[in-house]
Scaffold this motif. Structure first.
Motif, PDB file in Angstrom:
ATOM      1  N   HIS A  96      -9.691  -8.874   0.774  1.00  0.00           N
ATOM      2  CA  HIS A  96      -8.285  -8.713   0.348  1.00  0.00           C
ATOM      3  C   HIS A  96      -7.952  -7.272  -0.032  1.00  0.00           C
ATOM      4  O   HIS A  96      -6.936  -7.037  -0.665  1.00  0.00           O
ATOM      5  N   TYR A  97      -8.829  -6.326   0.306  1.00  0.00           N
ATOM      6  CA  TYR A  97      -8.622  -4.981  -0.246  1.00  0.00           C
ATOM      7  C   TYR A  97      -7.286  -4.365   0.170  1.00  0.00           C
ATOM      8  O   TYR A  97      -6.651  -3.658  -0.614  1.00  0.00           O
ATOM      9  N   LYS A  98      -6.841  -4.660   1.373  1.00  0.00           N
ATOM     10  CA  LYS A  98      -5.567  -4.046   1.806  1.00  0.00           C
ATOM     11  C   LYS A  98      -4.408  -4.568   0.967  1.00  0.00           C
ATOM     12  O   LYS A  98      -3.564  -3.814   0.503  1.00  0.00           O
ATOM     13  N   GLU A  99      -4.406  -5.887   0.789  1.00  0.00           N
ATOM     14  CA  GLU A  99      -3.353  -6.532  -0.003  1.00  0.00           C
ATOM     15  C   GLU A  99      -3.404  -6.041  -1.458  1.00  0.00           C
ATOM     16  O   GLU A  99      -2.375  -5.714  -2.061  1.00  0.00           O
ATOM     17  N   ASP A 100      -4.618  -5.965  -2.008  1.00  0.00           N
ATOM     18  CA  ASP A 100      -4.752  -5.563  -3.417  1.00  0.00           C
ATOM     19  C   ASP A 100      -4.337  -4.110  -3.633  1.00  0.00           C
ATOM     20  O   ASP A 100      -3.672  -3.774  -4.615  1.00  0.00           O
ATOM     21  N   ILE A 101      -4.729  -3.256  -2.710  1.00  0.00           N
ATOM     22  CA  ILE A 101      -4.383  -1.837  -2.883  1.00  0.00           C
ATOM     23  C   ILE A 101      -2.866  -1.649  -2.679  1.00  0.00           C
ATOM     24  O   ILE A 101      -2.243  -0.828  -3.355  1.00  0.00           O
ATOM     25  N   ALA A 102      -2.284  -2.467  -1.814  1.00  0.00           N
ATOM     26  CA  ALA A 102      -0.814  -2.409  -1.673  1.00  0.00           C
ATOM     27  C   ALA A 102      -0.147  -2.815  -2.994  1.00  0.00           C
ATOM     28  O   ALA A 102       0.849  -2.208  -3.415  1.00  0.00           O
ATOM     29  N   LEU A 103      -0.708  -3.830  -3.662  1.00  0.00           N
ATOM     30  CA  LEU A 103      -0.122  -4.284  -4.933  1.00  0.00           C
ATOM     31  C   LEU A 103      -0.227  -3.209  -6.017  1.00  0.00           C
ATOM     32  O   LEU A 103       0.733  -2.925  -6.728  1.00  0.00           O
ATOM     33  N   ILE A 104      -1.388  -2.586  -6.118  1.00  0.00           N
ATOM     34  CA  ILE A 104      -1.512  -1.557  -7.170  1.00  0.00           C
ATOM     35  C   ILE A 104      -0.702  -0.311  -6.785  1.00  0.00           C
ATOM     36  O   ILE A 104      -0.196   0.395  -7.644  1.00  0.00           O
ATOM     37  N   GLY A 105      -0.567  -0.106  -5.464  1.00  0.00           N
ATOM     38  CA  GLY A 105       0.287   0.991  -5.000  1.00  0.00           C
ATOM     39  C   GLY A 105       1.731   0.730  -5.406  1.00  0.00           C
ATOM     40  O   GLY A 105       2.447   1.628  -5.852  1.00  0.00           O
ATOM     41  N   GLU A 106       2.143  -0.515  -5.301  1.00  0.00           N
ATOM     42  CA  GLU A 106       3.516  -0.887  -5.677  1.00  0.00           C
ATOM     43  C   GLU A 106       3.740  -0.650  -7.176  1.00  0.00           C
ATOM     44  O   GLU A 106       4.834  -0.258  -7.596  1.00  0.00           O
ATOM     45  N   MET A 107       2.695  -0.878  -7.967  1.00  0.00           N
ATOM     46  CA  MET A 107       2.837  -0.617  -9.413  1.00  0.00           C
ATOM     47  C   MET A 107       2.869   0.884  -9.717  1.00  0.00           C
ATOM     48  O   MET A 107       3.158   1.281 -10.828  1.00  0.00           O
ATOM     49  N   GLY A 108       2.472   1.687  -8.737  1.00  0.00           N
ATOM     50  CA  GLY A 108       2.511   3.141  -8.943  1.00  0.00           C
ATOM     51  C   GLY A 108       1.215   3.716  -9.503  1.00  0.00           C
ATOM     52  O   GLY A 108       1.201   4.827 -10.051  1.00  0.00           O
ATOM     53  N   PHE A 109       0.109   2.966  -9.352  1.00  0.00           N
ATOM     54  CA  PHE A 109      -1.182   3.458  -9.865  1.00  0.00           C
ATOM     55  C   PHE A 109      -1.470   4.882  -9.379  1.00  0.00           C
ATOM     56  O   PHE A 109      -1.250   5.203  -8.206  1.00  0.00           O
ATOM     57  N   LYS A 110      -1.991   5.676 -10.295  1.00  0.00           N
ATOM     58  CA  LYS A 110      -2.460   7.019  -9.922  1.00  0.00           C
ATOM     59  C   LYS A 110      -3.972   6.976  -9.716  1.00  0.00           C
ATOM     60  O   LYS A 110      -4.542   7.834  -9.046  1.00  0.00           O
ATOM     61  N   ALA A 111      -4.637   6.022 -10.391  1.00  0.00           N
ATOM     62  CA  ALA A 111      -6.098   5.913 -10.286  1.00  0.00           C
ATOM     63  C   ALA A 111      -6.505   4.452 -10.207  1.00  0.00           C
ATOM     64  O   ALA A 111      -5.859   3.580 -10.792  1.00  0.00           O
ATOM     65  N   PHE A 112      -7.557   4.210  -9.462  1.00  0.00           N
ATOM     66  CA  PHE A 112      -8.087   2.849  -9.325  1.00  0.00           C
ATOM     67  C   PHE A 112      -9.595   2.924  -9.526  1.00  0.00           C
ATOM     68  O   PHE A 112     -10.301   3.572  -8.765  1.00  0.00           O
TER      69      PHE A 112
END
Ligand code: BGP
Length: 496
Positions: A96-112
């Protein structure tokens, strides 16, 4: 409220609790793969087998046994048919990494913050060459992060050691693990140069004292083995810092410490001494890895216990010259200690939590949710070493309710985070602490390390999976998702 422009807002995860993909793509077995589930009241277990007799069994993960041997004579940790191991699928970041990274991208994460699964890269730990398929997986993950402008913060070993190193060498008590780790770390640092700028070597290195199987792949729980395990990890860490300073000066290597302020229950001086000793049990790990040398109080402790390290003068030169570039830490709350057990009663929560503090709230697992702890922790750790610090874990575990319309109303989480972010703001703006970032723990729901449960959820995103391993693994945004997005967008100014 004003956070520095380059403040690294984000969230944190760990492969053993999140990634799944057990044995996929050439991955080997890690120590964490042998952990069953548990609950608030029943300990997770480590399963074992005796290769000679074929006998199998399990021991509680929170082993507080009389003996120094974690497993019965002749037994090795092993996967046993019929047992349930939550790490094997976890919440399936692997698929699910693509979906998850899209979700945190939507939140505006600067770091993961994520950890790399050591046995995905070196399946046995001591292999001469890495597993290309494993390396490729993280290439894809980091490329995906880049699309959203997210900086990965990579933990090289988060509560996992390839099981081969435990079986063949007894885990981190053997100095050869320094070389195996160096090979692993330098392989990935070279491979991902240009993609990954921040690494942490060992998650919560100080957990070696309490849970040496998790922290160091040890099955010998003697004080001698734990001391040697920590020493070997310090040296390994320093070698990684040296490698980067000499070859990739832009890459920064951090220490990761489990930290919580220790309060005294009474003003009895005996309680102050107890709090000092409890703090030293944690801080010496940072004195060595971030400060660059063993503090005298720890050397005296080793002398009293008759501990002799297998070391050499070069170790100490490395530790001093190549201490960590920054200090990161987890901080969930405080603990309270007293010599007056009769008046304080017993503590809730887990074994490191001490006694119950009437001034702070606790969650259903008994963890004290004390926002002041972040400001206190930041001050203690920043002014002790004068190096940048980073809060890489903080958050609240809660048995969230998924509504029929797939919403989750987690106002308790928003409330907790609001107070904790205010506390960080004070540390930065009132106290002048150099705080690099904040990655809230378990940003997408994952398995609890302490209990192996799914119901102890931390995330902004709900994952449909239960304690028996049932569920669709579908992702749903909680109310806190939208709230954190706004917090990041306003640089922490709008916390309503
Ligand atoms: C830290 C660990 C994490 C994480 C967190 C929350 O100690 O580094 O792996 O799990 O604690 O703990 P738990 O999962 O037990 O609630």
């Amino acid at each position: 409220m004003s956070f520095p422009k380059d403040f690294l807002w984000g969230g944190a995860t760990a492969a053993n609790q999140y990634e799944g993909g057990y044995l996929e793509g050439g991955k080997g077995i890690n120590t964490s793969d042998t952990l069953t589930n548990g609950s608030h009241t029943v300990s997770r277990r480590v399963t074992w087998k005796n290769p000679e007799t074929g006998e199998t069994g399990s021991v509680p993960m929170f082993f507080m046994g009389q003996s120094e041997h974690f497993l019965p004579e002749g037994a090795i940790p092993a996967i046993i048919e019929g047992e349930y191991y939550p790490s094997h699928i976890a919440t399936d970041f692997y698929h699910h990494y693509k979906e998850d990274i899209a979700l945190i991208g939507e939140m505006g994460f600067k770091a993961f913050r994520l950890s790399m699964n050591w046995a995905r890269i070196f399946p046995n730990g001591d292999d001469e060459f890495p597993n290309e398929e494993g390396l490729k997986f993280y290439d894809d993950v980091f490329d995906e992060c880049k699309k959203y402008g997210i900086e990965p913060l990579v933990t090289l070993s988060h509560y996992e050691t390839p099981i081969g190193l435990t079986i063949k060498y007894g885990g981190w008590k053997d100095r050869r693990c320094i070389d195996f780790f160096e090979r692993y770390a330098t392989t990935v640092i070279k491979r991902y140069a240009g993609k990954v700028k921040y690494y942490l070597t060992f998650n919560e290195i100080n957990i070696m004292s309490m849970m040496p199987y998790m922290a160091g792949g040890l099955i010998d729980f003697s004080n001698q083995a734990k001391a040697q395990g920590a020493h070997n990890q310090f040296v390994a860490s320093a070698k990684v810092v040296k490698f980067c300073h000499e070859n990739y000066p832009d890459i920064k290597i951090g220490q990761m410490l489990a930290y919580g302020p220790v309060y005294t229950y009474t003003c009895d001086p005996a309680d102050q001494i107890l709090a000092l000793e409890r703090s030293q049990e944690t801080l010496w790990y940072a004195d060595v890895q971030t400060g660059g040398h063993y503090p005298e109080y720890k050397l005296k402790d080793y002398e009293r216990k008759g501990i002799h390290l297998d070391d050499c003068p070069e170790d100490y030169e490395l530790l001093e010259k190549y201490s960590a570039d920054f200090l990161s830490f987890s901080c969930y709350g405080s603990s309270t200690v007293t010599t007056h057990k009769d008046i304080a009663g017993n503590g809730e929560g887990n074994f490191i939590m001490g006694v119950k503090n009437p001034y702070v709230k606790t969650n259903a697992w008994g963890w004290a949710t004390d926002p002041a702890c972040l400001r206190l922790a930041c001050n203690t750790l920043y002014y002790r070493y004068n190096k940048p610090i980073w809060i890489v874990e903080n958050g609240i575990g809660w048995n969230d309710e998924l509504e029929a319309d797939h919403t989750v109303h987690d106002d308790y989480r928003i409330d907790y985070l609001r107070q904790n972010i205010q506390s960080m703001d004070d540390a930065i703006n009132k106290d002048g602490v150099n705080l690099m970032g904040y990655t809230m723990w378990g940003c997408i729901d994952l398995v609890s390390a302490g209990t192996g449960e799914m119901r102890k959820r931390y995330g902004f995103v709900y994952v449909d999976r239960d304690d028996e391993g049932k569920g669709t693994l579908n992702r749903y945004k909680k109310d806190s998702f939208y709230w954190y997005k706004k917090v990041i967008a306003t640089q922490g100014e709008d916390l309503d």
